[in-house]
Design a protein around this motif. Structure first.
Motif, mmCIF file in Angstrom:
data_model
loop_
_atom_site.group_PDB
_atom_site.id
_atom_site.type_symbol
_atom_site.label_atom_id
_atom_site.label_comp_id
_atom_site.label_asym_id
_atom_site.label_seq_id
_atom_site.Cartn_x
_atom_site.Cartn_y
_atom_site.Cartn_z
ATOM 1 N N PRO A 167 0.805 -1.240 0.000
ATOM 2 C CA PRO A 167 0.000 0.000 0.000
ATOM 3 C C PRO A 167 0.835 1.285 0.000
ATOM 4 C CG PRO A 167 0.074 -0.895 2.204
ATOM 5 C CD PRO A 167 0.815 -1.874 1.323
ATOM 6 N N PHE A 168 1.986 1.244 -0.646
ATOM 7 C CA PHE A 168 2.884 2.395 -0.688
ATOM 8 C C PHE A 168 3.061 2.867 -2.123
ATOM 9 C CE2 PHE A 168 4.058 0.168 3.203
ATOM 10 C CZ PHE A 168 4.134 1.201 4.117
ATOM 11 N N GLY A 169 2.144 3.696 -2.600
ATOM 12 C CA GLY A 169 2.267 4.245 -3.937
ATOM 13 C C GLY A 169 3.542 5.054 -4.092
ATOM 14 N N SER A 170 4.015 5.628 -2.998
ATOM 15 C CA SER A 170 5.235 6.448 -3.042
ATOM 16 C C SER A 170 6.432 5.656 -3.557
ATOM 17 C CB SER A 170 5.531 7.031 -1.663
ATOM 18 O OG SER A 170 5.740 5.991 -0.715
ATOM 19 N N LEU A 171 6.445 4.357 -3.354
ATOM 20 C CA LEU A 171 7.551 3.528 -3.849
ATOM 21 C C LEU A 171 7.563 3.453 -5.373
ATOM 22 C CD1 LEU A 171 7.474 0.486 -1.392
ATOM 23 C CD2 LEU A 171 9.055 2.429 -1.375
ATOM 24 N N PHE A 172 6.421 3.773 -5.989
ATOM 25 C CA PHE A 172 6.274 3.637 -7.440
ATOM 26 C C PHE A 172 5.920 4.966 -8.110
ATOM 27 C CE2 PHE A 172 4.735 -0.114 -5.129
ATOM 28 C CZ PHE A 172 5.726 -1.012 -5.477
ATOM 29 N N ASN A 173 6.120 6.067 -7.384
ATOM 30 C CA ASN A 173 5.772 7.401 -7.885
ATOM 31 C C ASN A 173 4.295 7.527 -8.243
ATOM 32 O OD1 ASN A 173 8.421 8.529 -7.671
ATOM 33 N ND2 ASN A 173 8.982 7.274 -9.437
ATOM 34 N N LEU A 174 3.450 6.885 -7.442
ATOM 35 C CA LEU A 174 1.998 6.980 -7.617
ATOM 36 C C LEU A 174 1.399 7.656 -6.392
ATOM 37 C CD1 LEU A 174 1.023 3.404 -8.865
ATOM 38 C CD2 LEU A 174 1.175 5.482 -10.224
ATOM 39 N N PRO A 175 0.390 8.522 -6.584
ATOM 40 C CA PRO A 175 -0.326 9.054 -5.421
ATOM 41 C C PRO A 175 -1.047 7.900 -4.711
ATOM 42 C CG PRO A 175 -1.088 10.087 -7.474
ATOM 43 C CD PRO A 175 -0.128 9.017 -7.844
ATOM 44 N N THR A 176 -1.109 7.952 -3.396
ATOM 45 C CA THR A 176 -1.788 6.920 -2.620
ATOM 46 C C THR A 176 -3.040 7.504 -1.990
ATOM 47 O OG1 THR A 176 0.319 5.854 -2.096
ATOM 48 C CG2 THR A 176 -1.569 5.248 -0.737
ATOM 49 N N CYS A 177 -4.167 6.838 -2.232
ATOM 50 C CA CYS A 177 -5.442 7.201 -1.630
ATOM 51 C C CYS A 177 -5.883 6.026 -0.780
ATOM 52 C CB CYS A 177 -6.482 7.482 -2.710
ATOM 53 S SG CYS A 177 -6.002 8.827 -3.802
ATOM 54 N N CYS A 178 -6.324 6.286 0.422
ATOM 55 C CA CYS A 178 -6.693 5.212 1.348
ATOM 56 C C CYS A 178 -8.098 5.431 1.874
ATOM 57 C CB CYS A 178 -5.688 5.183 2.501
ATOM 58 S SG CYS A 178 -5.957 3.844 3.676
ATOM 59 N N ASP A 179 -8.875 4.369 1.868
ATOM 60 C CA ASP A 179 -10.227 4.452 2.414
ATOM 61 C C ASP A 179 -10.167 4.630 3.931
ATOM 62 O OD1 ASP A 179 -13.214 4.012 1.820
ATOM 63 O OD2 ASP A 179 -12.810 2.718 3.557
ATOM 64 N N ARG A 180 -10.988 5.544 4.430
ATOM 65 C CA ARG A 180 -11.016 5.828 5.874
ATOM 66 C C ARG A 180 -11.327 4.585 6.705
ATOM 67 N NH1 ARG A 180 -13.532 10.628 3.972
ATOM 68 N NH2 ARG A 180 -12.211 12.428 4.402
ATOM 69 N N GLY A 181 -12.018 3.621 6.124
ATOM 70 C CA GLY A 181 -12.361 2.404 6.851
ATOM 71 C C GLY A 181 -11.149 1.636 7.341
ATOM 72 N N LEU A 182 -10.043 1.729 6.627
ATOM 73 C CA LEU A 182 -8.839 1.019 7.053
ATOM 74 C C LEU A 182 -8.285 1.618 8.343
ATOM 75 C CD1 LEU A 182 -7.115 -1.392 6.128
ATOM 76 C CD2 LEU A 182 -5.624 0.233 4.973
ATOM 77 N N ALA A 183 -8.532 2.899 8.567
ATOM 78 C CA ALA A 183 -8.059 3.567 9.783
ATOM 79 C C ALA A 183 -8.726 3.003 11.038
ATOM 80 C CB ALA A 183 -8.307 5.068 9.692
ATOM 81 N N GLU A 184 -9.827 2.299 10.869
ATOM 82 C CA GLU A 184 -10.518 1.675 12.010
ATOM 83 C C GLU A 184 -9.768 0.457 12.526
ATOM 84 O OE1 GLU A 184 -14.475 0.891 10.622
ATOM 85 O OE2 GLU A 184 -14.813 2.994 10.107
ATOM 86 N N GLN A 185 -8.813 -0.028 11.739
ATOM 87 C CA GLN A 185 -8.035 -1.203 12.132
ATOM 88 C C GLN A 185 -6.774 -0.747 12.874
ATOM 89 O OE1 GLN A 185 -9.142 -4.351 11.653
ATOM 90 N NE2 GLN A 185 -10.945 -3.329 10.800
ATOM 91 N N PRO A 186 -6.583 -1.220 14.087
ATOM 92 C CA PRO A 186 -5.373 -0.819 14.801
ATOM 93 C C PRO A 186 -4.108 -1.355 14.114
ATOM 94 C CG PRO A 186 -6.706 -2.339 16.127
ATOM 95 C CD PRO A 186 -7.466 -2.051 14.886
ATOM 96 N N GLN A 187 -4.192 -2.540 13.563
ATOM 97 C CA GLN A 187 -3.069 -3.184 12.890
ATOM 98 C C GLN A 187 -3.481 -3.499 11.454
ATOM 99 O OE1 GLN A 187 -0.461 -3.595 14.934
ATOM 100 N NE2 GLN A 187 0.969 -4.788 13.733
ATOM 101 N N ILE A 188 -2.627 -3.200 10.494
ATOM 102 C CA ILE A 188 -2.922 -3.551 9.104
ATOM 103 C C ILE A 188 -1.882 -4.552 8.608
ATOM 104 C CG2 ILE A 188 -4.099 -1.371 8.620
ATOM 105 C CD1 ILE A 188 -1.558 -0.555 6.974
ATOM 106 N N ASN A 189 -2.265 -5.316 7.587
ATOM 107 C CA ASN A 189 -1.426 -6.366 7.037
ATOM 108 C C ASN A 189 -1.468 -6.269 5.528
ATOM 109 O OD1 ASN A 189 -1.115 -8.154 9.633
ATOM 110 N ND2 ASN A 189 -3.266 -7.599 9.506
#
Length: 155
Positions: free
Chosen positions: A103-125
């Motif tokens: 989930p790191f668009g920055s590694l590929f020179n892409l803008p990264t957009c993230c759904d707010r729902g993922l922020a509800e997870q304390p830990q992501i995988n």
């Protein structure tokens, strides 16, 4: 390329002194398989999708138990058209196959957009450039490092 993407993720996180976990496992090709092998809830998966909005590409990150809400995403991003990148486009742009994209668009020179729902997870995988390598970290640390644009992209 897969090893170099994983190495780049580790370098990025280590450089920011971020605590993260690495799990090497049998290759997985669906979010459900990944959650099962990791022993975590499906919603904690950070599913990264390369999409084309109008004439540019973007990385959209969703909770793995949700799907892309095309109309919402298009509206949030101010575009007229939105589609998934083809497998060939993904390979050309980032050198990876779908399902192994971190989930790191920055590694590929892409803008990264993230759904707010993922922020509800304390830990992501997420898969780290390889179908057999997973990384786990807090959402707060992910947000601090990647600084994605948060919005409504999932349904």
């Amino acid at each position: 390329m897969a090893d170099s993407v994983f190495s780049r993720i580790c370098t990025l996180l280590d450089g920011r002194q971020i605590t993260y976990g690495v799990l090497r496992h049998a290759p997985v090709f669906t979010s459900e398989e990944a959650a099962a092998i990791r022993g975590v809830p499906l919603a904690s998966g950070a599913k990264a999708l390369v999409c084309k909005i109008d004439e540019w590409f973007v990385l959209i990150v969703l909770p793995a138990d949700r799907k892309l809400a095309s109309k919402e995403a298009k509206k949030s991003l101010g575009g007229k058209s939105l589609r998934f990148a083809t497998k060939e486009e993904v390979l050309e742009i980032i050198g990876l196959t779908p399902g192994s994209i971190p989930p790191f668009g920055s590694l590929f020179n892409l803008p990264t957009c993230c759904d707010r729902g993922l922020a509800e997870q304390p830990q992501i995988n997420f898969n780290a450039g390889d179908h057999g390598i997973s990384v786990s970290m807090t959402f707060a640390a992910y947000e601090q490092v990647e600084q994605p644009t948060l919005g409504s992209f999932a349904e």
